[in-house]
Structure formats: C-alpha cells, structure tokens
Design an enzyme around this catalytic site. Structure first.
Site, PDB file in Angstrom:
ATOM      1  N   HIS A  72       0.822  -1.202   0.000  1.00  0.00           N
ATOM      2  CA  HIS A  72       0.000   0.000   0.000  1.00  0.00           C
ATOM      3  C   HIS A  72       0.858   1.254   0.000  1.00  0.00           C
ATOM      4  O   HIS A  72       1.775   1.378   0.802  1.00  0.00           O
ATOM      5  CB  HIS A  72      -0.922   0.023   1.230  1.00  0.00           C
ATOM      6  CG  HIS A  72      -2.111  -0.872   1.084  1.00  0.00           C
ATOM      7  ND1 HIS A  72      -3.248  -0.713   1.830  1.00  0.00           N
ATOM      8  CD2 HIS A  72      -2.341  -1.931   0.260  1.00  0.00           C
ATOM      9  CE1 HIS A  72      -4.141  -1.629   1.480  1.00  0.00           C
ATOM     10  NE2 HIS A  72      -3.608  -2.402   0.535  1.00  0.00           N
ATOM     11  N   TYR A 201      -9.383   5.551   7.297  1.00  0.00           N
ATOM     12  CA  TYR A 201      -9.535   5.915   8.716  1.00  0.00           C
ATOM     13  C   TYR A 201     -10.584   7.028   8.782  1.00  0.00           C
ATOM     14  O   TYR A 201     -10.486   8.013   8.053  1.00  0.00           O
ATOM     15  CB  TYR A 201      -8.220   6.454   9.279  1.00  0.00           C
ATOM     16  CG  TYR A 201      -7.117   5.443   9.453  1.00  0.00           C
ATOM     17  CD1 TYR A 201      -6.316   5.047   8.385  1.00  0.00           C
ATOM     18  CD2 TYR A 201      -6.852   4.879  10.706  1.00  0.00           C
ATOM     19  CE1 TYR A 201      -5.296   4.123   8.547  1.00  0.00           C
ATOM     20  CE2 TYR A 201      -5.824   3.961  10.885  1.00  0.00           C
ATOM     21  CZ  TYR A 201      -5.051   3.588   9.791  1.00  0.00           C
ATOM     22  OH  TYR A 201      -4.037   2.661   9.961  1.00  0.00           O
ATOM     23  N   PRO A 293      -4.091   0.602  18.670  1.00  0.00           N
ATOM     24  CA  PRO A 293      -3.813   0.107  17.310  1.00  0.00           C
ATOM     25  C   PRO A 293      -3.993   1.157  16.202  1.00  0.00           C
ATOM     26  O   PRO A 293      -3.660   0.888  15.057  1.00  0.00           O
ATOM     27  CB  PRO A 293      -4.806  -1.035  17.146  1.00  0.00           C
ATOM     28  CG  PRO A 293      -5.828  -0.846  18.190  1.00  0.00           C
ATOM     29  CD  PRO A 293      -5.204  -0.089  19.285  1.00  0.00           C
ATOM     30  N   LYS A 297       1.091   0.130  15.085  1.00  0.00           N
ATOM     31  CA  LYS A 297       2.480   0.059  15.558  1.00  0.00           C
ATOM     32  C   LYS A 297       2.776  -1.152  16.447  1.00  0.00           C
ATOM     33  O   LYS A 297       3.945  -1.493  16.643  1.00  0.00           O
ATOM     34  CB  LYS A 297       2.819   1.339  16.342  1.00  0.00           C
ATOM     35  CG  LYS A 297       2.906   2.578  15.486  1.00  0.00           C
ATOM     36  CD  LYS A 297       4.047   2.484  14.491  1.00  0.00           C
ATOM     37  CE  LYS A 297       3.762   3.269  13.222  1.00  0.00           C
ATOM     38  NZ  LYS A 297       4.230   2.608  12.037  1.00  0.00           N
ATOM     39  N   TYR A 385       4.077   6.628  10.043  1.00  0.00           N
ATOM     40  CA  TYR A 385       3.219   5.491   9.692  1.00  0.00           C
ATOM     41  C   TYR A 385       4.018   4.385   8.987  1.00  0.00           C
ATOM     42  O   TYR A 385       3.850   3.198   9.301  1.00  0.00           O
ATOM     43  CB  TYR A 385       2.070   5.957   8.789  1.00  0.00           C
ATOM     44  CG  TYR A 385       0.949   4.950   8.653  1.00  0.00           C
ATOM     45  CD1 TYR A 385       0.963   3.996   7.633  1.00  0.00           C
ATOM     46  CD2 TYR A 385      -0.123   4.920   9.542  1.00  0.00           C
ATOM     47  CE1 TYR A 385      -0.049   3.060   7.500  1.00  0.00           C
ATOM     48  CE2 TYR A 385      -1.148   3.983   9.424  1.00  0.00           C
ATOM     49  CZ  TYR A 385      -1.101   3.056   8.393  1.00  0.00           C
ATOM     50  OH  TYR A 385      -2.114   2.126   8.276  1.00  0.00           O
TER      51      TYR A 385
HETATM   52  P1  FAS Z   1       1.542 -11.592  22.071  1.00  0.00           P
HETATM   53  O1  FAS Z   1       0.593 -11.143  23.144  1.00  0.00           O
HETATM   54  O2  FAS Z   1       1.095 -11.708  20.675  1.00  0.00           O
HETATM   55  O3  FAS Z   1       2.129 -13.046  22.470  1.00  0.00           O
HETATM   56  C1  FAS Z   1       2.478 -13.338  23.805  1.00  0.00           C
HETATM   57  C2  FAS Z   1       2.434 -14.840  23.975  1.00  0.00           C
HETATM   58  O4  FAS Z   1       2.866 -15.147  25.307  1.00  0.00           O
HETATM   59  C3  FAS Z   1       1.024 -15.402  23.829  1.00  0.00           C
HETATM   60  O5  FAS Z   1       1.006 -16.457  22.886  1.00  0.00           O
HETATM   61  C4  FAS Z   1       0.664 -15.888  25.240  1.00  0.00           C
HETATM   62  O6  FAS Z   1      -0.108 -17.087  25.218  1.00  0.00           O
HETATM   63  C5  FAS Z   1       2.027 -16.146  25.849  1.00  0.00           C
HETATM   64  N1  FAS Z   1       2.016 -16.020  27.310  1.00  0.00           N
HETATM   65  C6  FAS Z   1       1.416 -15.064  28.062  1.00  0.00           C
HETATM   66  N2  FAS Z   1       1.619 -15.307  29.374  1.00  0.00           N
HETATM   67  C7  FAS Z   1       2.371 -16.445  29.446  1.00  0.00           C
HETATM   68  C8  FAS Z   1       2.891 -17.209  30.526  1.00  0.00           C
HETATM   69  N3  FAS Z   1       2.693 -16.846  31.796  1.00  0.00           N
HETATM   70  N4  FAS Z   1       3.602 -18.334  30.244  1.00  0.00           N
HETATM   71  C9  FAS Z   1       3.823 -18.701  28.950  1.00  0.00           C
HETATM   72  N5  FAS Z   1       3.352 -18.017  27.883  1.00  0.00           N
HETATM   73  C10 FAS Z   1       2.625 -16.905  28.141  1.00  0.00           C
HETATM   74  N6  FAS Z   1      -1.321  -4.407  16.670  1.00  0.00           N
HETATM   75  C11 FAS Z   1      -1.447  -3.770  15.497  1.00  0.00           C
HETATM   76  O7  FAS Z   1      -0.433  -3.305  14.949  1.00  0.00           O
HETATM   77  N7  FAS Z   1      -2.700  -3.638  14.910  1.00  0.00           N
HETATM   78  C12 FAS Z   1      -3.838  -4.155  15.495  1.00  0.00           C
HETATM   79  O8  FAS Z   1      -4.939  -4.027  14.965  1.00  0.00           O
HETATM   80  C13 FAS Z   1      -3.736  -4.836  16.726  1.00  0.00           C
HETATM   81  N8  FAS Z   1      -4.844  -5.383  17.320  1.00  0.00           N
HETATM   82  C14 FAS Z   1      -4.712  -6.005  18.546  1.00  0.00           C
HETATM   83  C15 FAS Z   1      -5.826  -6.569  19.222  1.00  0.00           C
HETATM   84  C16 FAS Z   1      -5.684  -7.186  20.477  1.00  0.00           C
HETATM   85  C17 FAS Z   1      -6.896  -7.783  21.184  1.00  0.00           C
HETATM   86  C18 FAS Z   1      -4.419  -7.259  21.072  1.00  0.00           C
HETATM   87  C19 FAS Z   1      -4.243  -7.900  22.440  1.00  0.00           C
HETATM   88  C20 FAS Z   1      -3.301  -6.710  20.417  1.00  0.00           C
HETATM   89  C21 FAS Z   1      -3.439  -6.094  19.151  1.00  0.00           C
HETATM   90  N9  FAS Z   1      -2.347  -5.568  18.461  1.00  0.00           N
HETATM   91  C22 FAS Z   1      -2.452  -4.929  17.277  1.00  0.00           C
HETATM   92  C23 FAS Z   1      -1.048  -5.665  18.998  1.00  0.00           C
HETATM   93  C24 FAS Z   1      -0.554  -7.042  18.704  1.00  0.00           C
HETATM   94  O9  FAS Z   1      -0.511  -7.257  17.328  1.00  0.00           O
HETATM   95  C25 FAS Z   1       0.761  -7.170  19.409  1.00  0.00           C
HETATM   96  O10 FAS Z   1       1.592  -6.045  19.150  1.00  0.00           O
HETATM   97  C26 FAS Z   1       1.492  -8.425  19.067  1.00  0.00           C
HETATM   98  O11 FAS Z   1       0.645  -9.519  19.299  1.00  0.00           O
HETATM   99  C27 FAS Z   1       2.746  -8.462  19.933  1.00  0.00           C
HETATM  100  O12 FAS Z   1       3.275  -9.721  19.835  1.00  0.00           O
HETATM  101  P2  FAS Z   1       3.973 -10.378  21.106  1.00  0.00           P
HETATM  102  O13 FAS Z   1       4.866  -9.388  21.752  1.00  0.00           O
HETATM  103  O14 FAS Z   1       4.524 -11.668  20.627  1.00  0.00           O
HETATM  104  O15 FAS Z   1       2.801 -10.624  22.188  1.00  0.00           O
HETATM  105  C1  PHB Z   2      -5.812  -4.116  10.913  1.00  0.00           C
HETATM  106  O1  PHB Z   2      -5.899  -4.414   9.719  1.00  0.00           O
HETATM  107  O2  PHB Z   2      -6.082  -4.926  11.837  1.00  0.00           O
HETATM  108  C2  PHB Z   2      -5.350  -2.730  11.280  1.00  0.00           C
HETATM  109  C3  PHB Z   2      -4.820  -1.918  10.286  1.00  0.00           C
HETATM  110  C4  PHB Z   2      -4.401  -0.639  10.625  1.00  0.00           C
HETATM  111  C5  PHB Z   2      -4.513  -0.198  11.920  1.00  0.00           C
HETATM  112  C6  PHB Z   2      -5.032  -1.036  12.931  1.00  0.00           C
HETATM  113  C7  PHB Z   2      -5.444  -2.312  12.600  1.00  0.00           C
HETATM  114  O3  PHB Z   2      -4.115   1.072  12.240  1.00  0.00           O
END
Ligand code: FAS
Ligand code: PHB
Length: 390
Positions: A72, A201, A293, A297, A385
């Site tokens: 994009h 957005y 989100p 980032k 961005y």
């Molecule tokens: P993660 O949380 O992905 O992974 C951590 C892992 O550790 C999990 O698999 C968990 O099971 C494990 N864990 C936790 N506690 C533990 C323990 N005690 N023992 C063993 N394992 C354990 N980012 C965006 O850029 N755009 C988005 O739209 C977006 N939407 C999101 C929506 C939600 C609901 C959440 C929670 C996050 C969102 N994020 C988004 C951010 C997301 O993408 C994170 O930045 C990304 O998952 C980070 O990856 P990790 O650091 O690996 O953490």
């Molecule tokens: C998504 O596709 O999940 C998404 C994309 C852009 C954002 C947040 C989430 O800023």
C-alpha cells in the site's frame, strides 16, 4: 533441559526471535501457556512496516508474505465526510506498508520452527523465570502435571501484556507509564472484498471507524465502541449498519457485507514499562509496551525490539561482546516512545472522546486542516506510519 536462550511466549516476538537465533546457531526453546491453535485463533494486526517485512526475510520466512501481501502506497482519512489521501510513498521518500495479517505471519514462523525441528513447549503451565539477576538463570514450568526446569544463559520475556515476566518484574524496580482510553475497538473479520483498495480511517460524529483488509477477498473492519460494550450484544448485521453510518455515502454504498468469521472488542491503552532489561532477563514486544492500534504500531514495535535484542545476543555469542545487550533497553525505548507518541496522536485526532469539549473538537478539525494543507504535517504523519528507522 538446557538451552542458550529460553523464550517465554510463542507470539510474533518470541517466534521471530527464536528463528533469528536459530539461523545464527544460537540454541533456544520457546514456551507458551496455550496451544498453537489458540494462538492462531487470535485476530490482531494487519499492517507491517518495511522493517518487519525485512526481518521476516532475514529470518528466512518471508516467501509466502512476498507472494501474498498487498503493498500500500497510501491511505484515506475522512473527517466530516471530507476525504483526504495520505500519499505515503511520495511523502516518505518511496516507502510503503505491507498488508499481511499477524495470523499469517505467526503461521509462517510456526511452520518454519516446526520444519527445523526446534522445540516449542505449548500448554506449559505456571511458567516462572528464576535467578535472572545472577549468572545462571533458569525457567520452571509444569507440563502434564510434571514440573520441569530449563537452565539457560538468558531469558527473553516475549509473553505479552498479561504475561508472567511483567508480573515478576512489577515489584522489582520496573516503572510503568500508562494511559487508558475511554473507548475500545469492535472488530469484524469477513471473507468479503474490501470496500477500497487502501485503508480508510474515519473520524465521524458517531465515532471512529477503520476499513482495513487482509487480502483482496478478506476484509477487516473496526468501529469505536464504549468500553462497556459486550461483543455478544453485536450481530454482524448490527456491525455492518453501524459501519456504514460512519462512512461517506458513496463509500457506504460500496461496502460488501457478509457473515463474520470473527468479532472481538479490543481495549485501547498506551503502556510502557522501563527498563526492558533485568540482569539476564530481557522484555520484548507487548511484554514491555502496548500502543492503541490506531497507528498500526503494536506488531511493528515487537519487530524492532527483536531486532535490537537479537543483535545483542548474536554479539554476545559470536563476538564475545555485551555492548549490544548493555544498550538494548535504551535503544528499544527510544523507538518505542516515538511510536507511543504517534499512536497517541493519531488516536487523539481520529476518535470522539466521551468528554471532549467544543474546543477539543475544533482542535481535531485544525489537525485535519494541517494534514490536508501542510506538506510538513502530512510528511511527519507518513514518516511515522511507514515506520521510523531502527
Ligand atoms: P503476544 O501477546 O502476541 O504473544 C504473547 C504470547 O505469550 C502469547 O502467545 C501468550 O499465550 C504467551 N504467554 C502469556 N503469558 C504467558 C505465561 N505466563 N507463560 C507462557 N506463555 C505466556 N497491533 C497492530 O499493529 N494492529 C492491530 O490491529 C492490533 N490489534 C490487537 C488486538 C488485540 C486484542 C491485542 C491484544 C493486540 C493487538 N495488536 C495490534 C497488537 C498485537 O498485534 C501485538 O503487538 C502483538 O501480538 C505483539 O506480539 P507479542 O509481543 O509476541 O505478544
Ligand atoms: C488491521 O488491519 O487490523 C489494522 C490496520 C491498521 C490499523 C489497525 C489495525 O491502524
């Protein structure tokens, strides 16, 4: 058991670090408290910075992403039905973003790890890091009712915002900075073609909306909702109606609806925990920070953390130098705080806050005016961005 680096967490941070370490000949074991299926069932990020895409290539797992991702060059912002395109490519000096779901990225990393026969222990219960302030750290856990121990040189806390590492460190000198936003995002994933070839957005009187995508046949949409909302109270039809209310008429009429593959509500918060190193325990990804989100980032910050941590560990083992590890926290936090600022700013500009005054609203409109009429303002947005340099 013994390994060089014990990684707690099998999300993108842990998996990417594990893959990079393995390719550098550094032995590692990953532990996660849930199953592989549970991890792959989470629907999260969708937009990758060039830096994350390059890290996937460096890790040797970029082939499917290169085949399937969407590149994009810009996105639309809508204010009071006025549409303005942010020309990322030209404003950022030729950079773009990759649209490729976190689920797919995680799948690719898991597949590569399994193909290399590397150890990931899923459904590990009561994982605990020990003695990381000394020279001989170790991790304990229970699996199938049997207590286990992994001796290691270093522990990587990649266990996310609700992980054990934050808990263990919270009364050990960790300082946490937090801002909670008075709203969440209700997200819907559906196998329908996206409404537009780029993201949209929207700041609307009813609240923020985002039209995103995962491919040319799979769309991801969000609408701002109250923190008190329950996803069980929303049908897909209710979601589609609310989304279309927030889009310009011409766009709303083009939305292709369908059944929801997934619906969920994510709370919005900004969190940074400092420092990110405690002896031989290093935090990376959501374990150390959370961003709203809005600026896409979260996952991309995990990538830069992993980049700095991997470089430090590689130097330790291959160059017998701890210079990289000694500056890890400082280096990672510099980039983190810049992304926190951008994510806070974009959230402040694009959302309707329950308590916002008419003054606040005028400021939002002035922010949008700047983006439309000032190349400096839109360039600053574009540079953040697409991702600041590592
Ligand atoms: P993660 O949380 O992905 O992974 C951590 C892992 O550790 C999990 O698999 C968990 O099971 C494990 N864990 C936790 N506690 C533990 C323990 N005690 N023992 C063993 N394992 C354990 N980012 C965006 O850029 N755009 C988005 O739209 C977006 N939407 C999101 C929506 C939600 C609901 C959440 C929670 C996050 C969102 N994020 C988004 C951010 C997301 O993408 C994170 O930045 C990304 O998952 C980070 O990856 P990790 O650091 O690996 O953490
Ligand atoms: C998504 O596709 O999940 C998404 C994309 C852009 C954002 C947040 C989430 O800023």
């Amino acid at each position: 058991m013994r390994t060089q680096v014990a990684i707690i967490g099998s999300g993108p941070s842990g998996l990417l670090l594990g893959q990079l370490l393995h390719r550098a000949g550094i032995d590692n074991i990953i532990l996660d408290r849930v199953s592989k299926e549970h991890i792959l069932g989470r629907i999260r990020a969708g937009v990758l910075e060039e830096g994350m895409a390059q890290m996937m290539e460096e890790a040797g797992v970029g082939a499917r992403m290169k085949r399937e991702n969407l590149l994009h060059d810009g996105f639309d912002m809508v204010f009071d039905d006025e549409v303005h395109r942010i020309d990322l490519f030209n404003l950022s000096g030729g950079k773009r973003v990759h649209v490729y779901g976190q689920t797919e990225l995680t799948h690719d990393l898991m597949d590569a790890r399994e193909a290399e026969g590397l150890t990931t222990i899923h459904e590990a219960q009561n994982v605990q890091p020990h003695d990381f302030d000394g020279e001989k750290p170790y991790v304990t856990y229970e699996k199938d009712g049997v207590s286990q121990r992994i001796d290691c040189d270093f522990i990587a806390g990649c266990d996310g915002f609700h992980g054990v590492c934050r808990k263990v460190l919270s009364d050990g000198g960790m300082q946490t900075f937090e801002k909670v936003y008075p709203f969440g995002w209700l997200g819907l994933l559906a196998d329908v073609p996206p409404v537009h070839h780029e993201l949209i957005y929207v700041n609307h009187a009813r609240g923020f909306a985002l039209c995103s995508q995962r491919s040319e046949t799979r769309s991801r949409y969000y609408v701002q909702c109250a923190v008190s909302e329950n996803v069980e109270d929303w049908s897909a039809d209710m979601f589609w109606d609310e989304l279309r209310r927030r889009l310009p008429d011409e766009t709303a009429q083009k939305v292709i609806t369908g059944p929801a593959l997934e619906m969920s509500i994510a709370p919005l918060r900004s969190v940074v925990s400092e420092p990110m190193r405690f002896g031989r325990l290093f935090l990376a990804g959501d374990a150390a920070h959370i961003v709203p989100p809005t600026g896409a980032k979260g996952l991309n910050l995990a990538a830069s953390d992993v980049h700095y941590l991997f470089e430090g560990l590689r130097e330790h083992y291959l160059d017998r130098s701890d210079a990289g590890l000694d500056v890890y926290s400082q280096k990672a936090l510099h980039r983190i705080w810049n992304a926190e600022r951008f994510s806070w700013w974009m959230t402040s500009v694009m959302h309707r806050f329950p308590d916002m005054s008419t003054f606040d609203r005028r400021i939002q409109q002035a922010e949008f005016y700047q983006l439309v009429h000032s190349k400096a303002a839109s360039t600053a947005l574009a540079e953040n961005y697409v991702g600041l340099p590592y």
